[in-house]
Design a protein around this motif. Structure first.
Motif, PDB file in Angstrom:
ATOM      1  N   GLY A 166      54.469 -24.155   1.314  1.00 15.54           N
ATOM      2  CA  GLY A 166      55.918 -24.126   1.506  1.00 15.54           C
ATOM      3  C   GLY A 166      56.496 -22.835   0.982  1.00 15.54           C
ATOM      4  O   GLY A 166      55.764 -21.933   0.566  1.00 15.54           O
ATOM      5  N   ILE A 167      57.831 -22.750   1.025  1.00 15.50           N
ATOM      6  CA  ILE A 167      58.516 -21.552   0.541  1.00 15.50           C
ATOM      7  C   ILE A 167      59.734 -21.967  -0.274  1.00 15.50           C
ATOM      8  O   ILE A 167      60.545 -22.784   0.168  1.00 15.50           O
ATOM      9  CB  ILE A 167      58.947 -20.645   1.714  1.00 15.50           C
ATOM     10  CG1 ILE A 167      57.704 -20.086   2.421  1.00 15.50           C
ATOM     11  CG2 ILE A 167      59.834 -19.495   1.209  1.00 15.50           C
ATOM     12  CD1 ILE A 167      57.997 -19.290   3.681  1.00 15.50           C
ATOM     13  N   PRO A 188      52.721 -19.629   9.851  1.00 11.58           N
ATOM     14  CA  PRO A 188      53.146 -18.232   9.700  1.00 11.58           C
ATOM     15  C   PRO A 188      54.384 -17.927  10.550  1.00 11.58           C
ATOM     16  O   PRO A 188      55.250 -17.138  10.142  1.00 11.58           O
ATOM     17  CB  PRO A 188      51.931 -17.443  10.187  1.00 11.58           C
ATOM     18  CG  PRO A 188      50.773 -18.343   9.910  1.00 11.58           C
ATOM     19  CD  PRO A 188      51.292 -19.734  10.171  1.00 11.58           C
ATOM     20  N   ASP A 189      54.498 -18.581  11.702  1.00 10.61           N
ATOM     21  CA  ASP A 189      55.662 -18.369  12.564  1.00 10.61           C
ATOM     22  C   ASP A 189      56.955 -18.762  11.828  1.00 10.61           C
ATOM     23  O   ASP A 189      57.945 -18.031  11.840  1.00 10.61           O
ATOM     24  CB  ASP A 189      55.476 -19.224  13.833  1.00 10.61           C
ATOM     25  CG  ASP A 189      56.624 -19.055  14.794  1.00 10.61           C
ATOM     26  OD1 ASP A 189      56.952 -17.893  15.098  1.00 10.61           O
ATOM     27  OD2 ASP A 189      57.214 -20.076  15.204  1.00 10.61           O
ATOM     28  N   LEU A 239      50.616 -16.969   4.923  1.00 13.38           N
ATOM     29  CA  LEU A 239      52.051 -17.277   4.946  1.00 13.38           C
ATOM     30  C   LEU A 239      52.863 -16.179   4.261  1.00 13.38           C
ATOM     31  O   LEU A 239      53.934 -15.799   4.734  1.00 13.38           O
ATOM     32  CB  LEU A 239      52.303 -18.634   4.275  1.00 13.38           C
ATOM     33  CG  LEU A 239      51.757 -19.835   5.052  1.00 13.38           C
ATOM     34  CD1 LEU A 239      51.840 -21.105   4.203  1.00 13.38           C
ATOM     35  CD2 LEU A 239      52.515 -20.029   6.367  1.00 13.38           C
ATOM     36  N   ALA A 240      52.331 -15.654   3.133  1.00 13.18           N
ATOM     37  CA  ALA A 240      53.060 -14.594   2.430  1.00 13.18           C
ATOM     38  C   ALA A 240      53.142 -13.342   3.297  1.00 13.18           C
ATOM     39  O   ALA A 240      54.176 -12.659   3.324  1.00 13.18           O
ATOM     40  CB  ALA A 240      52.390 -14.286   1.094  1.00 13.18           C
ATOM     41  N   SER A 241      52.065 -13.048   4.039  1.00 10.82           N
ATOM     42  CA  SER A 241      52.084 -11.861   4.921  1.00 10.82           C
ATOM     43  C   SER A 241      53.151 -12.016   5.996  1.00 10.82           C
ATOM     44  O   SER A 241      53.883 -11.068   6.296  1.00 10.82           O
ATOM     45  CB  SER A 241      50.722 -11.665   5.588  1.00 10.82           C
ATOM     46  OG  SER A 241      49.742 -11.443   4.610  1.00 10.82           O
ATOM     47  N   VAL A 268      58.886 -17.566  -3.050  1.00 10.76           N
ATOM     48  CA  VAL A 268      57.547 -17.944  -3.510  1.00 10.76           C
ATOM     49  C   VAL A 268      56.906 -18.828  -2.463  1.00 10.76           C
ATOM     50  O   VAL A 268      57.505 -19.812  -2.022  1.00 10.76           O
ATOM     51  CB  VAL A 268      57.579 -18.770  -4.817  1.00 10.76           C
ATOM     52  CG1 VAL A 268      56.228 -18.679  -5.519  1.00 10.76           C
ATOM     53  CG2 VAL A 268      58.694 -18.350  -5.723  1.00 10.76           C
ATOM     54  N   VAL A 269      55.694 -18.475  -2.071  1.00  9.61           N
ATOM     55  CA  VAL A 269      54.938 -19.317  -1.152  1.00  9.61           C
ATOM     56  C   VAL A 269      54.181 -20.331  -2.008  1.00  9.61           C
ATOM     57  O   VAL A 269      53.224 -19.977  -2.710  1.00  9.61           O
ATOM     58  CB  VAL A 269      53.975 -18.468  -0.301  1.00  9.61           C
ATOM     59  CG1 VAL A 269      53.123 -19.366   0.591  1.00  9.61           C
ATOM     60  CG2 VAL A 269      54.773 -17.476   0.548  1.00  9.61           C
ATOM     61  N   THR A 270      54.659 -21.566  -1.996  1.00 15.63           N
ATOM     62  CA  THR A 270      54.058 -22.614  -2.825  1.00 15.63           C
ATOM     63  C   THR A 270      54.439 -23.988  -2.289  1.00 15.63           C
ATOM     64  O   THR A 270      55.506 -24.158  -1.703  1.00 15.63           O
ATOM     65  CB  THR A 270      54.533 -22.519  -4.289  1.00 15.63           C
ATOM     66  OG1 THR A 270      53.988 -23.635  -5.028  1.00 15.63           O
ATOM     67  CG2 THR A 270      56.048 -22.567  -4.418  1.00 15.63           C
TER      68      THR A 270
END
Ligand code: MG
Length: 460
Positions: A117-118, A35-36, A66-68, A105-107
């Protein structure tokens, strides 16, 4: 025997990056992809692309955290955020191009469940190019991203049904009910296409049987990579339901792979060739693909008076070359990679698993033959692929250039040696100390022979 090598190569710059790979940032959730890091990417992207940014994700368990964090970074940088929820990457790309100033996109696409990943999406719906990714990385490593003052922080809005615009656009690209009566089996693999692909198929008139069609980030049915080993249940479903074909996606559904009516997996270059044949019948122009793709595509293009332009390996290079050729007035009719990632320029400039599925429906609706027969009529090639550990890949590439200097070399990505009846590609991995070797020929013997020639130089 093939005709002489006729492909042309384009060379968009492939730049070294620290975080970004071929398709965004990837890593194991919680250790590499944290998340960081997502927060820092959000801040950096928000600094580079002020305005309204759409955020989506695939079905992975680490996605919400991760999206948050990504959204927190974007909001803190002053961007407004539209949370599009769980959707395929091409669906987010489609809605970004229609409405927003950027997207993310978080994927982790096809990687195993523990990865995430992003992927960063530009206003035109394409993935961020190398030059811009390098700037984004600089913001992360130098801490130069801007934080907005208290009265300028962004607002968040949720839009979980926005992906329907993408579904509508695909369905409306074909005559109404073109798939009427066609039985299709679908395996979204519990990934992002769990809603979209069954919906696209049934709205085209197909009768749909699906499996792994619930949202589950533990991927209980199979791994996100739609490899033949994981697709036996799909093959079984095709056979028991009498389906004309089965379709499966990777985790974020920018790729689609198929099994025929007998349940046999269709190798992805042959899938590409089959659809290229359909596209070339309808229109004349250029097909864009990486140097790692089977020469099958070139053979098919030539048959129809079309031609192939080659790029470095990576869908962003294919997409950007398509856009660049189009802007020069060159008719670009199709693009893609030999992994089930196909780009339909009339729809959008990115790989699109939903559009690929819909096109397969249209193909079978127009040609009244079993899919296995259509695939069988394509010319056959033997391809050998190998990964070799190599610390000095640059040195190896230069040795190969010297050894094969009298031949037709293509230096678009690593070195590709083109012969009349075979080609070989050796290219360094961007992330690991290894090189990838690919050899293709019309005969098993010739492919093996050429592969041994390459290996002799590597062993030296
Ligand atoms: Mg993918």
């Amino acid at each position: 025997m093939w005709t002489i090598w006729t492909g042309v190569s384009m060379e968009p710059k492939k730049l070294a990056k620290r975080l970004f790979g071929t398709n965004g940032v990837r890593g194991i959730a919680g250790t590499e992809m944290t998340p960081d890091l997502a927060l820092k990417i959000g801040l950096a992207l928000g600094t580079m692309r002020p305005g309204t940014v759409a955020v989506g994700r695939d079905t992975r368990t680490s996605g919400p955290a991760l999206a948050s964090a990504l959204k927190a970074g974007l909001l803190a940088a002053g961007c407004d955020v539209v949370d599009a929820g769980v959707l395929p990457t091409p669906a987010l790309q489609f809605i970004v191009r229609a409405h927003f100033d950027a997207g993310a996109v978080v994927t982790a696409s096809h990687n195993p469940p523990e990865y995430n990943g992003i992927k960063v999406i530009e206003p035109d719906g394409t993935e961020m190019a190398d030059e811009e990714s390098v700037i984004l990385e600089r913001h992360i490593f130098e801490g130069s991203a801007r934080m907005a003052p208290w009265d300028r922080v962004g607002h968040e809005q949720s839009a979980p049904t926005l992906f329907e615009e993408y579904v509508n656009a695909i369905v409306r690209s074909f005559p109404p009910d073109i798939g009427e009566g066609l039985v299709v089996a679908a395996d979204p693999g519990c990934g992002a296409a769990y809603l979209s692909t069954p919906e696209i198929l049934s709205r085209m008139g197909c009768r749909v049987f699906s499996l792994n069609s619930q949202m589950d980030g533990t991927f209980p049915g199979r791994l996100p990579e739609p490899s033949p080993e994981g697709l036996q249940p799909l093959s079984d479903l095709v056979c028991t339901t009498g389906a004309r074909f089965g379709v499966a996606h990777d985790g974020d559904a920018d790729r689609a792979v198929f099994v025929d009516e007998k349940g046999n997996f269709i190798e992805e270059n042959r899938e590409f060739g089959l659809i290229a044949d359909l596209v070339c019948r309808e229109r004349k122009g250029v097909i864009v693909t990486p140097v790692s793709t089977s020469r099958l595509i070139e053979v098919i293009a030539q048959r129809h008076g079309c031609r192939v332009v080659y790029t470095p390996v990576g869908s962003i290079y294919v997409a950007r070359t398509m856009i660049s050729l189009g802007s020069q007035g060159i008719p670009v009719i199709f693009g893609g990679e030999g992994n089930g990632g196909l780009i339909f320029p009339n729809h959008q400039f990115c790989r699109d698993g939903g559009m690929t599925t819909a096109t397969m429906v249209a193909l079978l609706a127009q040609i009244d033959k079993p899919l296995s027969v259509l695939v069988d009529t394509l010319p056959r090639f033997t391809m050998i692929k190998e990964k070799i550990r190599e610390k000095d890949s640059k040195g190896l590439i230069s040795r190969l250039r010297t050894r094969f200097s009298g031949e037709h070399l293509d230096l678009t990505d690593g070195v590709r040696i083109n012969r009349d009846d075979a080609w070989a590609l050796v290219r360094p991995s961007g992330t690991e100390p290894l090189v990838r070797v690919m050899v293709e020929s019309v005969s098993d013997g010739k492919a093996r022979e050429f592969f041994e020639e390459i290996m002799a130089v590597i062993r030296d």
